[in-house]
Design a protein around this motif. Structure first.
Motif, short mmCIF file in Angstrom:
data_model
loop_
_atom_site.label_atom_id
_atom_site.label_comp_id
_atom_site.label_asym_id
_atom_site.label_seq_id
_atom_site.Cartn_x
_atom_site.Cartn_y
_atom_site.Cartn_z
N PRO A 1 0.81 -1.22 0.00
CA PRO A 1 0.00 0.00 0.00
C PRO A 1 0.85 1.28 0.00
O PRO A 1 0.41 2.31 -0.51
N ASP A 2 2.07 1.22 0.54
CA ASP A 2 2.92 2.42 0.53
C ASP A 2 3.76 2.52 -0.75
O ASP A 2 4.69 3.34 -0.84
N GLY A 3 3.45 1.69 -1.73
CA GLY A 3 4.06 1.85 -3.06
C GLY A 3 5.32 1.05 -3.33
O GLY A 3 5.91 1.16 -4.41
N GLN A 4 5.75 0.23 -2.40
CA GLN A 4 6.96 -0.58 -2.64
C GLN A 4 6.60 -1.71 -3.60
O GLN A 4 5.60 -2.42 -3.39
N VAL A 5 7.45 -1.86 -4.64
CA VAL A 5 7.17 -2.89 -5.66
C VAL A 5 8.13 -4.07 -5.47
O VAL A 5 9.34 -3.88 -5.34
N PHE A 6 7.57 -5.28 -5.44
CA PHE A 6 8.38 -6.48 -5.31
C PHE A 6 8.22 -7.33 -6.57
O PHE A 6 7.08 -7.58 -7.00
N PRO A 7 9.32 -7.76 -7.16
CA PRO A 7 9.24 -8.47 -8.44
C PRO A 7 8.63 -9.86 -8.32
O PRO A 7 8.62 -10.45 -7.25
N SER A 8 8.19 -10.37 -9.46
CA SER A 8 7.60 -11.72 -9.50
C SER A 8 8.72 -12.77 -9.48
O SER A 8 9.91 -12.44 -9.68
N ALA A 9 8.32 -14.02 -9.29
CA ALA A 9 9.30 -15.11 -9.29
C ALA A 9 10.02 -15.17 -10.63
O ALA A 9 11.25 -15.37 -10.69
N GLU A 10 9.28 -14.96 -11.72
CA GLU A 10 9.88 -15.06 -13.06
C GLU A 10 10.95 -13.98 -13.27
O GLU A 10 12.00 -14.25 -13.84
N GLU A 11 10.65 -12.77 -12.77
CA GLU A 11 11.65 -11.69 -12.91
C GLU A 11 12.92 -12.01 -12.12
O GLU A 11 14.04 -11.79 -12.58
N LYS A 12 12.70 -12.55 -10.92
CA LYS A 12 13.86 -12.90 -10.08
C LYS A 12 14.68 -14.01 -10.73
O LYS A 12 15.91 -13.98 -10.74
N ILE A 13 13.97 -15.00 -11.29
CA ILE A 13 14.66 -16.13 -11.93
C ILE A 13 15.48 -15.62 -13.12
O ILE A 13 16.64 -16.01 -13.32
N GLU A 14 14.88 -14.71 -13.86
CA GLU A 14 15.57 -14.16 -15.03
C GLU A 14 16.82 -13.40 -14.60
O GLU A 14 17.90 -13.55 -15.19
N ARG A 15 16.69 -12.60 -13.56
CA ARG A 15 17.86 -11.85 -13.08
C ARG A 15 18.93 -12.79 -12.52
O ARG A 15 20.13 -12.55 -12.66
#
Lengths: 71, 495
Positions: free
Chosen positions: B307-321
């Motif tokens: 709710p305070d705007g912090q964005v957490f990546p998806s599993a797929e994004e993390k796997i790609e990185r």
């Protein structure tokens, strides 16, 4: 200094000599130490990286890490 | 297939060894406080009765110590053989604390332990009391360094990855020892030891009451142990609360698994058992705010925005990185001696993505979810038993002050039968901590399957069954020696 060392030695020696119920416990510890270091360590748990230089270890682990990422 | 069998057997073997080690450690931590308190009363009051009490519990402490000593060394053997990739990858982060622990433990135990057992009548009362307290403090200090290392694995801080050495190098020792995950874990573990010691002493003392012998000794021991145990349990609750907050921050998947929370959100409910929930309670426990946002398993896999705007990546994004990080690492290793410009570029890419390094080994998003059923129920066993044992200690203490305990046979039986339950609670706690952080050995940086050495499955299976046999044998020996000592009772003169 010599007196102090002798006093420490006597303290431990008397302690071990006068043990009653502690004796079988020391036997148990000795048995376990033999099992750990003369059986397990020597025959079953040889460190994979033992005998390699620092550089060889880095190379070995880097290959492992890269290989496992392609599994 | 072979790889997953190898990981499974290596994990099982490590769990067996660590679980066996943890049978002895908490009793050492807890009994040390109880016997030192009794000896303190002896020194203050000068009543020989308290000396006899302290000496009896010291005898049981020594038996537990003798069987438990060096069981932790087996874990170090396993690090070198079964987990060599991990052992090298963690570098001095793990080595330094364990080396300090080894040296400190050896010198403190060799000195104070000897004075405690051999020093009666040879050193002054106060020196002896100091040695007894230091034996207990030494055991707790040993736990500090083990848990610094474990806390780092749960929440890695204070290090940098060096692709030349393929190791994590410590850059901030202070960050390592002030790691919040370590601090809450340390107090949680040590005070759970106080609970174990207290229940052990209360249970055995109640056995004497049931046998109608050693009445004064039993009631006095119960009084000291119950107070230590109640203080310990409240400390366990406070440290458990901060452990929950840290899990929410640094290991949200573990928290979601412990709650079986599939879809999170604000005002998240706490599950007591499936179907019974307290609305908003999980948000309070995890964030200390009833409106706090707690992500569920699906949110963590899909990616989410708080709710305070912090964005957490998806599993797929993390796997790609993660895959990018490993590819850059491989490129750097290949080019570092031949093409410095290309190597520098690979290094830059690696540094940018290194926090996701471990995700590069993950094949599917499902791998990122630990065994929810096991973690969920282990958490409930731990908390449920912790509450039940607290209630037991309060009732036992109340009954003792009201002089009604000797007549309450049911309570004496309940206390005696609680001894295995306190061990079960401790083991369940470690299941929550260690199974809950799967698939990671080092959170986000190294999964279990990459940490394991390429050894044969048969070798791991062989040593696993050797351990099962030997550990059982040593446990039977300990139980026999313990039972013999308990049957003899405290009136027997000891060294």
């Amino acid at each position: 200094m010599k007196y102090t060392l002798r006093a420490i030695y006597n303290f431990y020696a008397d302690g071990f000599r006068n043990m009653t119920w502690g004796r079988p416990l020391w036997g148990l510890i000795l048995l376990k130490a033999i099992f750990l270091f003369l059986v397990l360590r020597l025959f079953f748990f040889k460190p994979v990286l033992a005998g390699k230089s620092e550089e060889q270890r880095s190379e070995h682990v880097s290959k492992e890490l890269i290989y496992k990422s392609n599994q | 297939m072979v790889e997953s069998a190898l990981v499974g057997w290596s994990r099982l073997q490590f769990a067996l060894t660590a679980g066996y080690h943890w049978l002895f450690v908490p009793l050492t931590l807890g009994l040390a406080v109880i016997m030192a308190t009794m000896e303190s009363i002896y020194v203050v009051k000068g009543d020989e009765f308290w000396k006899k009490c302290a000496k009896f519990w010291m005898k049981l402490f020594a038996i537990n110590f003798a069987v438990g000593i060096a069981t932790g060394i087996i874990l170090e053997f396993e690090f070198g053989t079964n987990w060599s990739n991990y052992s090298w990858f963690v570098g001095d982060i793990f080595g330094a604390p364990l080396a300090i622990e080894g040296i400190l433990a050896f010198f403190m135990e060799a000195t104070f332990f000897a004075v405690m057992f051999f020093g009666w009548g040879k050193v002054s009362k106060r020196t002896h009391l100091f040695a007894t307290w230091m034996t207990g403090i030494g055991a707790a200090i040993s736990a500090v360094w083990i848990l610094v290392a474990n806390g780092w694995m749960q929440h890695p801080v204070g290090m940098e990855f060096n692709p030349d050495t393929v190791r994590h190098e410590m850059v901030d020792f202070w960050a390592l020892v002030t790691n919040p995950t370590f601090i809450s874990k340390f107090f949680h573990s040590v005070f759970s030891g106080w609970m174990t010691g207290a229940i052990f002493v209360i249970g055995i003392s109640c056995w004497y009451l049931l046998k109608n012998r050693e009445r004064r000794f039993a009631l006095s021991s119960i009084r000291v142990a119950a107070i230590v145990g109640i203080v310990g349990t409240f400390a366990v609750m406070f440290s458990g609360d901060s452990s929950g907050v840290h899990a929410a921050k640094y290991q949200p998947m573990k928290l979601a698994a412990a709650e079986g929370l599939m879809d999170g959100g604000e005002r998240a409910a706490f599950s007591i058992v499936p179907g019974v929930e307290i609305p908003g309670m999980l948000s309070i426990l995890a964030t200390h705010d009833i409106n706090g946002y707690v992500p569920g398993i699906n949110n963590l896999l899909d990616g989410y925005t708080t709710p305070d705007g912090q964005v957490f990546p998806s599993a797929e994004e993390k796997i790609e990185r993660g895959q990018t990080a490993i590819a850059a690492f491989a490129e750097y290793r290949e080019l570092k001696d031949s093409d410095s410009a290309a190597a520098a570029e690979a290094r830059r890419v690696l540094d940018e993505n290194v926090d996701y390094f471990g995700y590069g080994y993950i094949d599917s998003r499902e791998e990122l979810v630990p065994n929810v059923g096991l973690v969920y129920w282990a958490f409930r066993v731990m908390v449920g038993l912790g509450c039940a044992l607290l209630l037991l200690m309060v009732v036992v203490l109340w009954a003792e002050y009201k002089k009604r305990l000797p007549d309450m046979k049911w309570l004496q039986w309940a206390a005696l039968l609680s001894i295995p339950l306190v061990y079960l609670a401790g083991q369940a706690g470690w299941i929550v901590a260690e199974v809950g952080r799967q698939p990671w050995v080092i959170e986000g940086l190294l999964p279990t399957k990459a940490a394991v050495s390429s050894v044969s499955v048969a070798a791991v299976q062989t040593t696993f069954f050797i351990f099962v046999a030997v550990f059982t044998l040593f446990l039977v020996i300990e139980m026999r020696i313990l039972i013999k000592a308990i049957k003899q009772g405290p009136q027997v003169e000891q060294e």
